[in-house]
Design a protein around this motif. Sequence first.
Motif: not given
Lengths: 334, 334
Positions: B141-164
């Motif tokens: 829910t966080a990924e698609r609300q704050y960043r990109y649709p999950l289906e895009l499979g966008t690569q995360q930059p190395p500073t990113a964190q993983w929403t629990v």
Amino acid sequence: MNGGAQTIQFHTKPVIIGGYSIVGPKEGEGPLRSYFDYVAKSDLFEQKSYEKAECKMHLLTIERAIDRVGLDEGDMCALLSGDLLNQIISSSFSARELDIPFLGLYNACSTFGEGLCLAAVFISGGFMKRVAVSTSSHFSTAERQYRYPLELGTQQPPTAQWTVTGCGCSVLADQGKGPCITCATIGKVIDYGITDANNMGAAMAPAAAYTIAKHLEETGRSADYYDQIITGDLGIFGSEMLVELLRSEGIEISHRHVDCGKLIFSEKQKVHMGGSGAGCSSSVFNSLILHEFSRGKLHRILFVPTGALLSKDSSLQGESVPAIAHAVAIEEQV
Amino acid sequence: MNGGAQTIQFHTKPVIIGGYSIVGPKEGEGPLRSYFDYVAKSDLFEQKSYEKAECKMHLLTIERAIDRVGLDEGDMCALLSGDLLNQIISSSFSARELDIPFLGLYNACSTFGEGLCLAAVFISGGFMKRVAVSTSSHFSTAERQYRYPLELGTQQPPTAQWTVTGCGCSVLADQGKGPCITCATIGKVIDYGITDANNMGAAMAPAAAYTIAKHLEETGRSADYYDQIITGDLGIFGSEMLVELLRSEGIEISHRHVDCGKLIFSEKQKVHMGGSGAGCSSSVFNSLILHEFSRGKLHRILFVPTGALLSKDSSLQGESVPAIAHAVAIEEQV
């Protein structure tokens, strides 16, 4: 207060020592124009976006409320704020500019009631001396966030309400001049299964009815104890529904009830069922209502901001619109 | 507490009588797997959308926390909840299913700290006997609300964190067995001008440093007073930054500091800088941390959930990411 009860009695009574209100141009053309402290010339507040405009309005309201009561940021123990924008950015970005401990709140348009209740708890409990409470909303940010892009010019259905562009901030203290908070009833989430995001009044009326009935029951007061029972933003249809719902429980409030969403606009302004938004109850409270207390025209009110707990996603996923209302008893000092 | 001060001392100390935690499958494969009460088999929790899944997880966590301490809904005076979804619908729709007065909160990932502080005020002030506090987050829910649709499979930059994907709920009471809250420091909004929404650790570390320094100053305690100083979700980079920022002020916490975002995942799990989200600190608190208190391995901690106050709109409009952190001192009863 034990489990099951919802009403907090404040033995040491927090005082609302002052407030400030800012509204947009349309609200400034309405019946309450002479009560608002500041009417903006444009919805944009000289900013580049409506979101930045709402934030500027919110920040200015807090600063001026604190200034009006002769205090400054350093005197405040906490700022309790909320708004309708995703992640309450209007509140958070206002708090960024202020050197005050910040607690963000969200109960939709009932947030101002939640804030007053929490501020009263902090002060009455002896934890803090002075607390600011603020909420805002903005027609253009709300419309494009919850419904459609403004550029579409979508026609509103007749049950719709008009989100108020406005902000109100109250300053509460452990002593001083002004009306005080004597008790507060915290609401529960009530869902009558309304799925029309353009009929918020119908969604919120049952929550208001529930909280008002609970408040009267737990305090042993009748509706006539209060000069007025003032709901936040039920609008015309929601107000009728509230009166009927309480009547069916044997509680008659029609001669005591007013609604901020009905007060803020005139029928000529083409706002359908009336005003709504987290800034509706707070801007009316910090203008008309505090003014009437200071003139001695109001002595005791039950202030009941009402909130519809929906998001764009919840509506798109077929959810109904649950609602909540908090009741705050505000009385002149004896 | 007067203006200028940020720390509340609780003379009557509220007790955390129990808690419950639920996490998603990925969190259940991490180092804390044996501490969580319930690990979901699927991120969807048998629901039709990720938003409904987060809500189901949130509701179940609250219900089981209350059940675990031998109480039921009717015993609770209030539910204080928040989450990261627009208009905190995970919390609001959970509250809809519960017969408990509801106060919605939003301070991003520091909301669990805000909730513990407010619950402590309610109980210590004698206003309430029992309060539940919960927060949740969900990767999808966080990924698609704050960043990109999950289906895009966008690569995360190395500073990113993983929403629990996780939720934690604590039940606080005026008496009982468990660690108690002795004081709390309410944070201010701090902005170091970070504009990268994929570097939350850097945005939040200054807020955590500010609150921790303020807490130690106002209580007259040294960092060594605490067994551990536990931040919410700074991750690897943010944690290093926190230690350095405090060191520059003459405060050494490196031997005491742990971070829930670092604890919840192992490096093998490819989560870059670690976990984040409003459910990160609450799920770790209501599993590992309460467990270590009950085993006598922890006696005194400073718990500091951290939050980044951004929205998708604020980032798109070029705003930086202000942050906040609240510190709650939790100690075993003497």
